[in-house]
Write a protein that holds these residues in place. Structure first.
Motif, PDB file in Angstrom:
ATOM      1  N   MET A 126       0.172 -41.514  -3.017  1.00 45.99           N
ATOM      2  CA  MET A 126      -0.706 -40.515  -3.635  1.00 45.99           C
ATOM      3  C   MET A 126       0.067 -39.637  -4.620  1.00 45.99           C
ATOM      4  O   MET A 126      -0.530 -38.942  -5.455  1.00 45.99           O
ATOM      5  CB  MET A 126      -1.398 -39.695  -2.543  1.00 45.99           C
ATOM      6  N   GLY A 127       1.399 -39.700  -4.554  1.00 47.31           N
ATOM      7  CA  GLY A 127       2.210 -39.014  -5.567  1.00 47.31           C
ATOM      8  C   GLY A 127       1.945 -39.543  -6.968  1.00 47.31           C
ATOM      9  O   GLY A 127       2.310 -38.906  -7.958  1.00 47.31           O
ATOM     10  N   ALA A 128       1.314 -40.705  -7.058  1.00 44.67           N
ATOM     11  CA  ALA A 128       0.976 -41.272  -8.373  1.00 44.67           C
ATOM     12  C   ALA A 128      -0.290 -40.656  -8.949  1.00 44.67           C
ATOM     13  O   ALA A 128      -0.613 -40.871 -10.123  1.00 44.67           O
ATOM     14  CB  ALA A 128       0.801 -42.782  -8.253  1.00 44.67           C
ATOM     15  N   GLY A 129      -1.031 -39.915  -8.113  1.00 43.80           N
ATOM     16  CA  GLY A 129      -2.240 -39.263  -8.606  1.00 43.80           C
ATOM     17  C   GLY A 129      -1.933 -37.827  -8.990  1.00 43.80           C
ATOM     18  O   GLY A 129      -0.791 -37.469  -9.274  1.00 43.80           O
ATOM     19  N   ASP A 130      -2.955 -36.993  -8.994  1.00 41.63           N
ATOM     20  CA  ASP A 130      -2.761 -35.571  -9.311  1.00 41.63           C
ATOM     21  C   ASP A 130      -2.749 -34.824  -7.975  1.00 41.63           C
ATOM     22  O   ASP A 130      -3.774 -34.760  -7.286  1.00 41.63           O
ATOM     23  CB  ASP A 130      -3.916 -35.104 -10.205  1.00 41.63           C
ATOM     24  N   GLU A 131      -1.606 -34.294  -7.591  1.00 42.55           N
ATOM     25  CA  GLU A 131      -1.479 -33.699  -6.257  1.00 42.55           C
ATOM     26  C   GLU A 131      -2.419 -32.500  -6.102  1.00 42.55           C
ATOM     27  O   GLU A 131      -3.097 -32.359  -5.088  1.00 42.55           O
ATOM     28  CB  GLU A 131      -0.016 -33.320  -5.985  1.00 42.55           C
ATOM     29  N   GLU A 132      -2.471 -31.636  -7.129  1.00 44.62           N
ATOM     30  CA  GLU A 132      -3.300 -30.427  -7.005  1.00 44.62           C
ATOM     31  C   GLU A 132      -4.784 -30.753  -6.904  1.00 44.62           C
ATOM     32  O   GLU A 132      -5.500 -30.232  -6.066  1.00 44.62           O
ATOM     33  CB  GLU A 132      -3.089 -29.521  -8.221  1.00 44.62           C
ATOM     34  N   LEU A 133      -5.241 -31.645  -7.810  1.00 46.99           N
ATOM     35  CA  LEU A 133      -6.682 -31.908  -7.882  1.00 46.99           C
ATOM     36  C   LEU A 133      -7.145 -32.974  -6.898  1.00 46.99           C
ATOM     37  O   LEU A 133      -8.305 -32.982  -6.493  1.00 46.99           O
ATOM     38  CB  LEU A 133      -7.065 -32.349  -9.300  1.00 46.99           C
ATOM     39  N   GLU A 134      -6.244 -33.912  -6.540  1.00 53.61           N
ATOM     40  CA  GLU A 134      -6.695 -35.063  -5.745  1.00 53.61           C
ATOM     41  C   GLU A 134      -6.022 -35.114  -4.366  1.00 53.61           C
ATOM     42  O   GLU A 134      -6.700 -35.035  -3.337  1.00 53.61           O
ATOM     43  CB  GLU A 134      -6.427 -36.364  -6.524  1.00 53.61           C
ATOM     44  N   GLY A 135      -4.702 -35.268  -4.339  1.00 49.33           N
ATOM     45  CA  GLY A 135      -3.991 -35.427  -3.067  1.00 49.33           C
ATOM     46  C   GLY A 135      -4.257 -34.278  -2.112  1.00 49.33           C
ATOM     47  O   GLY A 135      -4.588 -34.482  -0.934  1.00 49.33           O
ATOM     48  N   PHE A 136      -4.158 -33.058  -2.613  1.00 47.59           N
ATOM     49  CA  PHE A 136      -4.351 -31.867  -1.784  1.00 47.59           C
ATOM     50  C   PHE A 136      -5.751 -31.834  -1.175  1.00 47.59           C
ATOM     51  O   PHE A 136      -5.972 -31.306  -0.092  1.00 47.59           O
ATOM     52  CB  PHE A 136      -4.103 -30.621  -2.649  1.00 47.59           C
ATOM     53  N   ASN A 137      -6.704 -32.434  -1.891  1.00 50.34           N
ATOM     54  CA  ASN A 137      -8.090 -32.435  -1.402  1.00 50.34           C
ATOM     55  C   ASN A 137      -8.429 -33.659  -0.563  1.00 50.34           C
ATOM     56  O   ASN A 137      -9.592 -33.905  -0.248  1.00 50.34           O
ATOM     57  CB  ASN A 137      -9.047 -32.312  -2.587  1.00 50.34           C
ATOM     58  N   GLY A 138      -7.411 -34.446  -0.230  1.00 52.34           N
ATOM     59  CA  GLY A 138      -7.633 -35.539   0.720  1.00 52.34           C
ATOM     60  C   GLY A 138      -7.892 -36.902   0.110  1.00 52.34           C
ATOM     61  O   GLY A 138      -8.168 -37.858   0.830  1.00 52.34           O
ATOM     62  N   LEU A 139      -7.826 -37.002  -1.218  1.00 51.90           N
ATOM     63  CA  LEU A 139      -8.070 -38.322  -1.819  1.00 51.90           C
ATOM     64  C   LEU A 139      -6.878 -39.246  -1.596  1.00 51.90           C
ATOM     65  O   LEU A 139      -5.737 -38.794  -1.531  1.00 51.90           O
ATOM     66  CB  LEU A 139      -8.337 -38.179  -3.319  1.00 51.90           C
ATOM     67  N   THR A 140      -7.164 -40.541  -1.477  1.00 48.71           N
ATOM     68  CA  THR A 140      -6.120 -41.565  -1.360  1.00 48.71           C
ATOM     69  C   THR A 140      -6.358 -42.579  -2.478  1.00 48.71           C
ATOM     70  O   THR A 140      -7.421 -42.555  -3.123  1.00 48.71           O
ATOM     71  CB  THR A 140      -6.241 -42.305  -0.020  1.00 48.71           C
ATOM     72  N   PHE A 141      -5.416 -43.521  -2.672  1.00 51.90           N
ATOM     73  CA  PHE A 141      -5.657 -44.505  -3.735  1.00 51.90           C
ATOM     74  C   PHE A 141      -6.853 -45.412  -3.472  1.00 51.90           C
ATOM     75  O   PHE A 141      -7.648 -45.640  -4.387  1.00 51.90           O
ATOM     76  CB  PHE A 141      -4.380 -45.272  -4.121  1.00 51.90           C
ATOM     77  N   PRO A 142      -7.030 -45.905  -2.226  1.00 53.90           N
ATOM     78  CA  PRO A 142      -8.278 -46.660  -2.019  1.00 53.90           C
ATOM     79  C   PRO A 142      -9.503 -45.794  -2.353  1.00 53.90           C
ATOM     80  O   PRO A 142     -10.491 -46.283  -2.921  1.00 53.90           O
ATOM     81  CB  PRO A 142      -8.223 -47.012  -0.519  1.00 53.90           C
ATOM     82  N   GLY A 143      -9.443 -44.497  -2.042  1.00 57.00           N
ATOM     83  CA  GLY A 143     -10.561 -43.591  -2.335  1.00 57.00           C
ATOM     84  C   GLY A 143     -10.794 -43.444  -3.828  1.00 57.00           C
ATOM     85  O   GLY A 143     -11.946 -43.476  -4.303  1.00 57.00           O
ATOM     86  N   LEU A 144      -9.715 -43.301  -4.586  1.00 60.44           N
ATOM     87  CA  LEU A 144      -9.857 -43.143  -6.043  1.00 60.44           C
ATOM     88  C   LEU A 144     -10.507 -44.380  -6.666  1.00 60.44           C
ATOM     89  O   LEU A 144     -11.422 -44.285  -7.493  1.00 60.44           O
ATOM     90  CB  LEU A 144      -8.477 -42.922  -6.682  1.00 60.44           C
ATOM     91  N   LEU A 244      -3.567 -37.636 -15.257  1.00 62.61           N
ATOM     92  CA  LEU A 244      -3.215 -38.066 -13.902  1.00 62.61           C
ATOM     93  C   LEU A 244      -4.466 -38.172 -13.035  1.00 62.61           C
ATOM     94  O   LEU A 244      -4.616 -39.094 -12.241  1.00 62.61           O
ATOM     95  CB  LEU A 244      -2.269 -37.039 -13.263  1.00 62.61           C
ATOM     96  N   SER A 245      -5.373 -37.215 -13.190  1.00 62.34           N
ATOM     97  CA  SER A 245      -6.554 -37.183 -12.305  1.00 62.34           C
ATOM     98  C   SER A 245      -7.754 -37.867 -12.931  1.00 62.34           C
ATOM     99  O   SER A 245      -7.899 -37.901 -14.167  1.00 62.34           O
ATOM    100  CB  SER A 245      -6.941 -35.730 -12.005  1.00 62.34           C
ATOM    101  N   LEU A 246      -8.636 -38.385 -12.071  1.00 63.31           N
ATOM    102  CA  LEU A 246      -9.905 -38.935 -12.566  1.00 63.31           C
ATOM    103  C   LEU A 246     -10.782 -37.811 -13.109  1.00 63.31           C
ATOM    104  O   LEU A 246     -11.569 -38.015 -14.033  1.00 63.31           O
ATOM    105  CB  LEU A 246     -10.643 -39.657 -11.435  1.00 63.31           C
ATOM    106  N   ALA A 247     -10.632 -36.605 -12.538  1.00 65.62           N
ATOM    107  CA  ALA A 247     -11.488 -35.488 -12.955  1.00 65.62           C
ATOM    108  C   ALA A 247     -11.331 -35.182 -14.452  1.00 65.62           C
ATOM    109  O   ALA A 247     -12.286 -34.766 -15.100  1.00 65.62           O
ATOM    110  CB  ALA A 247     -11.140 -34.241 -12.147  1.00 65.62           C
ATOM    111  N   ARG A 248     -10.149 -35.412 -14.987  1.00 67.24           N
ATOM    112  CA  ARG A 248      -9.907 -35.098 -16.404  1.00 67.24           C
ATOM    113  C   ARG A 248     -10.040 -36.319 -17.310  1.00 67.24           C
ATOM    114  O   ARG A 248      -9.700 -36.257 -18.487  1.00 67.24           O
ATOM    115  CB  ARG A 248      -8.500 -34.493 -16.557  1.00 67.24           C
ATOM    116  N   ARG A 249     -10.500 -37.432 -16.762  1.00 74.47           N
ATOM    117  CA  ARG A 249     -10.616 -38.689 -17.511  1.00 74.47           C
ATOM    118  C   ARG A 249     -11.877 -38.693 -18.374  1.00 74.47           C
ATOM    119  O   ARG A 249     -12.910 -38.166 -17.953  1.00 74.47           O
ATOM    120  CB  ARG A 249     -10.672 -39.826 -16.503  1.00 74.47           C
ATOM    121  N   SER A 250     -11.808 -39.333 -19.553  1.00 73.04           N
ATOM    122  CA  SER A 250     -12.988 -39.383 -20.418  1.00 73.04           C
ATOM    123  C   SER A 250     -14.013 -40.399 -19.925  1.00 73.04           C
ATOM    124  O   SER A 250     -15.178 -40.364 -20.324  1.00 73.04           O
ATOM    125  CB  SER A 250     -12.567 -39.730 -21.848  1.00 73.04           C
ATOM    126  N   SER A 251     -13.583 -41.345 -19.072  1.00 71.74           N
ATOM    127  CA  SER A 251     -14.520 -42.364 -18.583  1.00 71.74           C
ATOM    128  C   SER A 251     -14.163 -42.752 -17.155  1.00 71.74           C
ATOM    129  O   SER A 251     -12.982 -42.852 -16.813  1.00 71.74           O
ATOM    130  CB  SER A 251     -14.436 -43.608 -19.481  1.00 71.74           C
TER     131      SER A 251
END
Ligand code: COA
Length: 384
Positions: A126-144, A244-251
């Motif tokens: 999960m260090g490959a994602g956005d720790e503040e926006l995703e990891g901290f909130n419980g997201l995992t790579f299968p979840g993303l 890094l995060s899906l939240a900031r992705r354009s698509s």
């Protein structure tokens, strides 16, 4: 651009009980030297892709380890870009040769993942994602990737559950024909659909596994490669980045950096998508392969399902994808994956891929993703 491939070496992928990070790396390095028919002292620089040495084995400084393994004092660094670490190391090797700093380069990728619990691996990855926006909130790579699958299948309903499962069925078919693959069993659509749910809609068989393994490739300048009668050249290298995060992705129904990286690589190699004979793509989850073939331009947005309906992505189909078995069946030792993809491209272009050989293969591409699409690296390989 033209950089030759002198040699390749790869360990078995899977749960390798009797080898640590160092031994896996050494095994791949020695195999590549043997294949290249050179001595270690001829290497000018080493680049080693590794993501989790510190978090899973307590070992940083893998660049120094790669040089120490061969008793070399040459420039040697670890390259990290999450799951794209291997292809980023490959790109660094290509750039070192292109810049004239090195004539012969060894590129490695290594990961030792199975000595710790799945929970520890999930946290480290999960260090490959956005720790503040995703990891901290419980997201995992299968979840993303499950979120990406939901978004895609809502917008493009022609990608049915069965066609998504076809990605894994085809990759297990290829893995069953690859001697170093983690999983060598063929499966059916029902195997995928009836497996344990990991993150809806992705079941166990939509996911790449946790894997130990290492891969090495030796590159050389065009002049040296020609003198050594190399049959395979890298002619394009494209890299692109995104949030890094899906939240900031354009698509959420495409991986935009994938398309940009592909166009950069194709333009450098002066090829069009129709010139591509096969592709090794980043199928960390089944939906990732769908997004990858669209990013590479093998299918229009929303139309990748057609390739799976027609069984085009098998090694003898119109658009072979992941003839190695992909991350799904071959396994996904994070830092090694990008180098393994390059090795499959070399095997295909040398005509050594045996019962998964793509007929008359001349041009292949590799596509390696870091995180949920924050880094994408694409290389073009040409056989001569
Ligand atoms: N596909 C098929 N079979 C798998 C598998 C996979 N992806 N992962 C594990 N298995 C099998 C094992 O071989 C084992 O079989 P056995 O009982 O016959 O020996 C069984 O399932 C249980 O294995 P285990 O290691 O206990 O699974 P797990 O539940 O701990 O882990 C996942 C399964 C899917 C959670 C794990 O593989 C995972 O997290 N994968 C994704 C990795 C990832 O995110 N990579 C980065 C991508 S960007």
């Amino acid at each position: 651009m033209k950089v030759g491939v002198l040699g390749i070496g790869i360990t078995k992928f899977g749960e390798i009980w009797d080898k640590g990070l160092r031994e896996l790396l050494l095994d791949a390095q020695l195999l590549a030297l043997k294949d290249a028919k050179i001595e270690a002292k001829q290497i000018d620089a080493l680049y080693t892709g590794n993501m989790c040495g510190d978090s899973l084995s307590g070992q940083l400084h893998v660049g120094a380890m790669a040089a120490e393994n061969l008793n070399l004092d040459k420039a040697s660094i670890r390259v990290e870009g999450a799951c794209a670490s291997g292809s980023l190391a490959l790109r660094e090797g290509v750039l070192a040769i292109e810049s004239g700093q090195a004539d012969i380069v060894m590129v490695n990728g290594v990961e030792k993942m199975t000595d710790v619990s799945t929970e520890q691996v999930t946290t480290a990855l999960m260090g490959a994602g956005d720790e503040e926006l995703e990891g901290f909130n419980g997201l995992t790579f299968p979840g993303l990737y499950a979120l990406l699958a939901k978004a895609y299948m809502t917008k493009y309903s022609k990608l049915t559950r069965d066609l998504l499962a076809e990605v894994s069925v085809k990759n297990h078919f290829h893995g069953a024909r690859n001697s170093y693959a983690q999983f060598k069993s063929e499966i059916t659509i029902d195997t995928v659909k009836n497996a344990t749910m990991v993150a809806d809609p992705l079941t166990l068989f939509d996911c790449s596994p946790i894997t130990d393994g290492a891969a090495s490739i030796i590159l050389a300048s065009e002049k040296t490669a020609k003198a050594m009668k190399s049959q395979v050249y890298i002619t394009g290298s494209g890299l692109a980045n995104d949030s890094l995060s899906l939240a900031r992705r354009s698509s959420l129904t495409s991986i935009p950096a994938g398309a940009v990286a592909a166009q950069r690589a194709y333009s450098q190699a002066k090829i069009k998508v129709d010139d591509i004979n096969f592709a090794e793509v980043h199928d960390c989850f089944s939906i990732a392969e769908i997004l990858a073939v669209e990013a590479l331009g093998l299918a229009k947005p929303g139309e990748a399902y057609k390739l799976y309906e027609n069984k085009d992505t098998y090694f003898d189909g119109a658009h072979p994808v992941n003839t190695s078995g992909g991350l799904k069946a071959c396994g996904h030792p994070i830092g090694a994956t990008g180098v393994k993809q390059a090795i499959e491209a070399v095997e295909q272009l040398r005509g050594h891929a045996k019962n998964r050989q793509v007929k008359d293969a001349k041009i292949g591409v590799t596509h390696n993703v870091g995180g949920s699409g924050a880094t994408v690296c694409v290389h073009v390989f040409k056989g001569e």
